[in-house]
Design an enzyme around this catalytic site. Structure first.
Site, mmCIF file in Angstrom:
data_model
loop_
_atom_site.group_PDB
_atom_site.id
_atom_site.type_symbol
_atom_site.label_atom_id
_atom_site.label_comp_id
_atom_site.label_asym_id
_atom_site.label_seq_id
_atom_site.Cartn_x
_atom_site.Cartn_y
_atom_site.Cartn_z
ATOM 1 N N ASP A 81 -52.144 -53.620 -18.328
ATOM 2 C CA ASP A 81 -52.199 -54.276 -19.636
ATOM 3 C C ASP A 81 -51.049 -53.780 -20.533
ATOM 4 O O ASP A 81 -50.738 -52.585 -20.537
ATOM 5 C CB ASP A 81 -53.561 -53.888 -20.255
ATOM 6 C CG ASP A 81 -53.985 -54.781 -21.403
ATOM 7 O OD1 ASP A 81 -53.472 -55.900 -21.520
ATOM 8 O OD2 ASP A 81 -54.863 -54.334 -22.186
ATOM 9 N N HIS A 82 -50.436 -54.671 -21.295
ATOM 10 C CA HIS A 82 -49.461 -54.324 -22.337
ATOM 11 C C HIS A 82 -48.397 -53.302 -21.943
ATOM 12 O O HIS A 82 -48.226 -52.279 -22.621
ATOM 13 C CB HIS A 82 -50.169 -53.775 -23.580
ATOM 14 C CG HIS A 82 -50.830 -54.850 -24.353
ATOM 15 N ND1 HIS A 82 -50.134 -55.811 -25.039
ATOM 16 C CD2 HIS A 82 -52.140 -55.131 -24.526
ATOM 17 C CE1 HIS A 82 -50.995 -56.651 -25.602
ATOM 18 N NE2 HIS A 82 -52.223 -56.267 -25.300
ATOM 19 N N HIS A 179 -56.464 -56.903 -31.887
ATOM 20 C CA HIS A 179 -56.982 -55.873 -30.975
ATOM 21 C C HIS A 179 -57.895 -54.916 -31.739
ATOM 22 O O HIS A 179 -57.618 -54.574 -32.891
ATOM 23 C CB HIS A 179 -55.837 -55.054 -30.378
ATOM 24 C CG HIS A 179 -55.098 -55.773 -29.303
ATOM 25 N ND1 HIS A 179 -53.832 -56.265 -29.470
ATOM 26 C CD2 HIS A 179 -55.452 -56.083 -28.029
ATOM 27 C CE1 HIS A 179 -53.438 -56.845 -28.344
ATOM 28 N NE2 HIS A 179 -54.396 -56.753 -27.462
ATOM 29 N N GLY A 180 -58.945 -54.504 -31.064
ATOM 30 C CA GLY A 180 -59.776 -53.424 -31.611
ATOM 31 C C GLY A 180 -60.678 -53.822 -32.763
ATOM 32 O O GLY A 180 -61.187 -52.969 -33.481
ATOM 33 N N HIS A 207 -56.156 -62.222 -26.175
ATOM 34 C CA HIS A 207 -56.264 -60.770 -26.379
ATOM 35 C C HIS A 207 -57.198 -60.524 -27.561
ATOM 36 O O HIS A 207 -57.438 -61.420 -28.366
ATOM 37 C CB HIS A 207 -54.881 -60.177 -26.659
ATOM 38 C CG HIS A 207 -54.095 -59.987 -25.401
ATOM 39 N ND1 HIS A 207 -53.768 -58.750 -24.896
ATOM 40 C CD2 HIS A 207 -53.602 -60.888 -24.525
ATOM 41 C CE1 HIS A 207 -53.102 -58.896 -23.778
ATOM 42 N NE2 HIS A 207 -52.976 -60.191 -23.524
ATOM 43 N N GLY A 208 -57.687 -59.296 -27.659
ATOM 44 C CA GLY A 208 -58.574 -58.973 -28.782
ATOM 45 C C GLY A 208 -59.897 -59.716 -28.704
ATOM 46 O O GLY A 208 -60.462 -60.122 -29.716
ATOM 47 N N VAL A 230 -61.401 -58.304 -22.927
ATOM 48 C CA VAL A 230 -62.390 -57.585 -23.739
ATOM 49 C C VAL A 230 -62.272 -56.101 -23.420
ATOM 50 O O VAL A 230 -62.396 -55.696 -22.253
ATOM 51 C CB VAL A 230 -63.832 -58.059 -23.428
ATOM 52 C CG1 VAL A 230 -64.848 -57.272 -24.268
ATOM 53 C CG2 VAL A 230 -63.988 -59.557 -23.674
ATOM 54 N N THR A 232 -62.490 -53.216 -26.455
ATOM 55 C CA THR A 232 -63.126 -52.349 -27.445
ATOM 56 C C THR A 232 -64.659 -52.403 -27.395
ATOM 57 O O THR A 232 -65.320 -51.375 -27.543
ATOM 58 C CB THR A 232 -62.614 -52.724 -28.856
ATOM 59 O OG1 THR A 232 -61.183 -52.625 -28.835
ATOM 60 C CG2 THR A 232 -63.165 -51.795 -29.910
HETATM 61 P P1 13P Z 1 -60.183 -55.735 -27.604
HETATM 62 O O1 13P Z 1 -60.137 -54.278 -27.285
HETATM 63 O O2 13P Z 1 -60.004 -56.006 -29.046
HETATM 64 O O3 13P Z 1 -61.382 -56.415 -27.026
HETATM 65 O O4 13P Z 1 -58.899 -56.382 -26.889
HETATM 66 C C1 13P Z 1 -58.659 -56.152 -25.532
HETATM 67 C C2 13P Z 1 -57.295 -56.593 -25.174
HETATM 68 O O5 13P Z 1 -56.813 -57.610 -25.619
HETATM 69 C C3 13P Z 1 -56.540 -55.759 -24.238
HETATM 70 O O6 13P Z 1 -55.208 -56.151 -24.137
#
Ligand code: 13P
Length: 286
Positions: A81-82, A179-180, A207-208, A230, A232
């Site tokens: 990821d990222h 995110h988060g 994302h997020g 998903v 967080t």
């Molecule tokens: P969240 O942690 O906000 O659910 O997002 C996860 C995410 O997009 C990881 O790249």
């Protein structure tokens, strides 16, 4: 079976569903996440940040995911990821990750294209899928904060050029998610998603996901979201459970008693999300 992002999102496209891409932070929660997908009859994407991959070990991560996927007979893709560092992406690919994200969203548009293209060339030569990103997603990505004012939504015309030039297998888009975000929910820009989906034919990525309202899921899926991240929500709930158990434990009691309830909580959430991701109640379900 161990699968690529391209393979599992193809299934999602055929069935008009989305594949849950869940971030793991340790090896403890991992088996129950995959078993949750198996119980719901869906493929799953397991994703790690670079930091988690290094903490566990790229090769260890690959070996464990492959083994569970084979053992449980469920389709699993393992995704980085990222990532912004080509050396780390290379390390993941060389170790056997089946998918990587190159996040060049912070770069000027043309530079994002050039760098993403280089990753795609290396990844595709190794049979690995690539996710790119256009626009900025709010919140925190790998410790780097993106404030509301700095947020840039994905422009459909950029998406067309980016996909054509880079040949990415999936595209993360910025349509209002953060995110988060676990204390509130966001407003996603559905008209923008529809426009991007109209002009871009590859799988789109949210994302997020923690901050997205569950009542919006179906509309997102019906408009081309084929990978739904998903993280967080799992992290917060694992930690809450673990705080309770560790807070009350006798110090010589097996760690299993403290960790299993947290893992099972994660599994419950994964299963709940996957049920919604299957989009069964949508009149557009295939
Ligand atoms: P969240 O942690 O906000 O659910 O997002 C996860 C995410 O997009 C990881 O790249």
């Amino acid at each position: 079976m161990y699968k690529t992002l391209k393979e599992v999102t193809k299934t999602a496209e055929e069935l008009n569903m989305t594949i849950g891409a869940f971030n793991t932070h340790n090896l403890e929660m991992l088996p129950e996440m995959i078993r949750g997908a198996k119980e719901e009859g869906s493929p799953i994407i397991i994703q790690t940040s670079i930091d988690t991959a290094k903490y566990i070990g790229y090769k260890v991560m690959v070996a464990v995911v492959k083994e569970i996927a084979t053992d449980e007979m469920v389709d699993v893709a393992l995704h980085l990821d990222h990532a912004r560092d080509f050396d780390e992406i290379k390390a993941a690919i060389d170790a056997g990750y089946s998918s990587v994200m190159y996040d060049g969203s912070h770069l000027p548009f043309k530079e994002n294209i050039v760098k993403t293209k280089a990753v795609v060339e290396y990844a595709h030569a190794h049979g690995v899928s690539v996710e790119g990103e256009l626009g900025t997603i709010g919140g925190t990505e790998e410790g780097i904060s993106v404030s509301e004012e700095d947020k840039v939504y994905t422009r459909p015309e950029d998406a067309v050029e980016f996909v054509k030039e880079t040949k990415v297998d999936a595209l993360a888009i910025a349509i209002g998610t953060n995110h988060g975000q676990f204390k509130s929910k966001t407003e996603v820009n559905i008209p923008l998603l529809k426009e991007i989906h109209r002009v871009v034919s590859i799988p789109l990525v949210i994302h997020g996901g923690t901050g997205v309202k569950e009542e919006d899921y179906s509309e997102l899926i019906n408009n081309g979201i084929r990978k739904f991240n998903v993280g967080t929500e799992l992290l917060v709930n694992w930690t809450k459970e673990a705080k309770d158990t560790f807070g009350n434990t006798e110090i010589n009691k097996s760690l299993r008693h403290n960790v299993i309830p947290a893992n099972m909580k994660v599994k419950e959430i994964v299963k709940h999300k996957i049920r919604l991701f299957m989009n069964l109640d949508s009149p557009l379900k295939k």
